[in-house]
Write an enzyme that holds these catalytic residues in place. Sequence first.
Site, mmCIF file in Angstrom:
data_model
loop_
_atom_site.group_PDB
_atom_site.id
_atom_site.type_symbol
_atom_site.label_atom_id
_atom_site.label_comp_id
_atom_site.label_asym_id
_atom_site.label_seq_id
_atom_site.Cartn_x
_atom_site.Cartn_y
_atom_site.Cartn_z
ATOM 1 N N ASP A 193 -1.340 -0.642 5.891
ATOM 2 C CA ASP A 193 -1.832 -0.177 7.192
ATOM 3 C C ASP A 193 -3.332 -0.325 7.371
ATOM 4 O O ASP A 193 -3.830 -0.264 8.493
ATOM 5 C CB ASP A 193 -1.476 1.305 7.377
ATOM 6 C CG ASP A 193 -2.247 2.200 6.409
ATOM 7 O OD1 ASP A 193 -3.181 2.902 6.853
ATOM 8 O OD2 ASP A 193 -1.940 2.182 5.208
ATOM 9 N N SER A 232 -2.568 1.091 -4.666
ATOM 10 C CA SER A 232 -3.061 2.191 -3.843
ATOM 11 C C SER A 232 -4.458 2.629 -4.246
ATOM 12 O O SER A 232 -4.797 2.662 -5.431
ATOM 13 C CB SER A 232 -2.101 3.390 -3.978
ATOM 14 O OG SER A 232 -2.602 4.518 -3.301
ATOM 15 N N GLY A 233 -5.240 2.997 -3.230
ATOM 16 C CA GLY A 233 -6.520 3.640 -3.476
ATOM 17 C C GLY A 233 -6.351 5.131 -3.705
ATOM 18 O O GLY A 233 -7.327 5.844 -3.899
ATOM 19 N N GLY A 234 -5.077 5.584 -3.672
ATOM 20 C CA GLY A 234 -4.761 6.981 -3.931
ATOM 21 C C GLY A 234 -4.644 7.251 -5.422
ATOM 22 O O GLY A 234 -5.151 6.484 -6.250
ATOM 23 N N ASP A 241 -0.261 5.090 0.816
ATOM 24 C CA ASP A 241 -0.568 6.094 1.835
ATOM 25 C C ASP A 241 -0.435 5.504 3.232
ATOM 26 O O ASP A 241 -1.001 4.446 3.533
ATOM 27 C CB ASP A 241 -1.979 6.645 1.644
ATOM 28 C CG ASP A 241 -2.140 7.409 0.340
ATOM 29 O OD1 ASP A 241 -1.143 7.990 -0.123
ATOM 30 O OD2 ASP A 241 -3.249 7.424 -0.218
ATOM 31 N N ASP A 273 0.871 -1.163 0.000
ATOM 32 C CA ASP A 273 0.000 0.000 0.000
ATOM 33 C C ASP A 273 0.915 1.223 0.000
ATOM 34 O O ASP A 273 2.105 1.118 0.318
ATOM 35 C CB ASP A 273 -0.888 -0.039 1.251
ATOM 36 C CG ASP A 273 -1.673 1.236 1.438
ATOM 37 O OD1 ASP A 273 -2.332 1.672 0.478
ATOM 38 O OD2 ASP A 273 -1.612 1.817 2.545
ATOM 39 N N MET A 316 -10.813 4.037 5.812
ATOM 40 C CA MET A 316 -9.734 3.115 6.148
ATOM 41 C C MET A 316 -10.153 2.140 7.243
ATOM 42 O O MET A 316 -9.627 1.041 7.335
ATOM 43 C CB MET A 316 -8.491 3.896 6.599
ATOM 44 C CG MET A 316 -7.827 4.671 5.465
ATOM 45 S SD MET A 316 -7.496 3.671 3.996
ATOM 46 C CE MET A 316 -6.331 2.493 4.645
ATOM 47 N N GLY A 317 -11.098 2.527 8.057
ATOM 48 C CA GLY A 317 -11.605 1.625 9.090
ATOM 49 C C GLY A 317 -12.637 0.647 8.559
ATOM 50 O O GLY A 317 -13.089 -0.235 9.278
ATOM 51 N N LYS A 353 -7.968 -4.069 -4.224
ATOM 52 C CA LYS A 353 -6.566 -4.518 -4.110
ATOM 53 C C LYS A 353 -6.461 -6.027 -4.295
ATOM 54 O O LYS A 353 -5.516 -6.525 -4.907
ATOM 55 C CB LYS A 353 -5.989 -4.071 -2.767
ATOM 56 C CG LYS A 353 -5.813 -2.558 -2.704
ATOM 57 C CD LYS A 353 -5.302 -2.067 -1.365
ATOM 58 C CE LYS A 353 -5.196 -0.549 -1.378
ATOM 59 N NZ LYS A 353 -4.742 0.009 -0.088
#
Length: 234
Positions: free
Chosen positions: A188, A118-120, A31, A29, A61-62, A167
């Site tokens: 993370d 990445s989701g970025g 970020d 990942d 993210m949670g 992902k």
Amino acid sequence: MLRRKILPKMVSHSELRNLFCSADAVCFDVDSTVIQEEGIDELAKFCGVEDAVSEMTRQAMGGAVPFKAALTQRLALIQPSREQVQRLLAEHPPHLTPGIRELVSRLQERNVQVFLISGGFRSIVEHVASKLNIPSTNVFANRLKFYFNGEYAGFDETQPTAESGGKGKVIKFLKEKFHFKKIIMVGDGATDMEACPPADAFIGFGGNVIRQQVKDNAEWYITDFVELLGALEE
């Protein structure tokens, strides 16, 4: 709700270390893992809407909000132009997490393929990849879209990383394309943990931010990349 897909509890820590050390490919990942920041939060700060977007990122993210919905909502608030993204990279480039440069280099020396998933945003992630000598073909991330005048026009919703579970879809694709036997996912967040399976192992990373759900459920949880470097040197 997050669908937990983690390794069975009978997998020992030593077995996970062996999996990592014998992996064909390691996916990171970006970020709060490879870099110290959350790219979308930095973009929001740069565009003056930091507080509202940071709370949305925390929920995403949670695992509390479907990823695509959270991404759509945050980008609708930020409305980043092409120029703002370029200025962000020039004026506030992301900071690599200590140890990641050495870890990626060591993996590459061992002929392990390293991917960034990445989701970025691809424009930011490719900048990071260049600092780590990772080819852009090994980058999977979301693409921002802009109108001809540079104004924000949405994002490419067809990218697998735009979806919850994206992902895992990328890792499945990598296995099918390159016939990797063992792929490790390091990250993370909840979206990283749920990529295992199809990843053969997941390593949780809490060196920049600790997500309690990940810390509680990851079979191997680290807070410093030195631990993975050490495993490779044994």
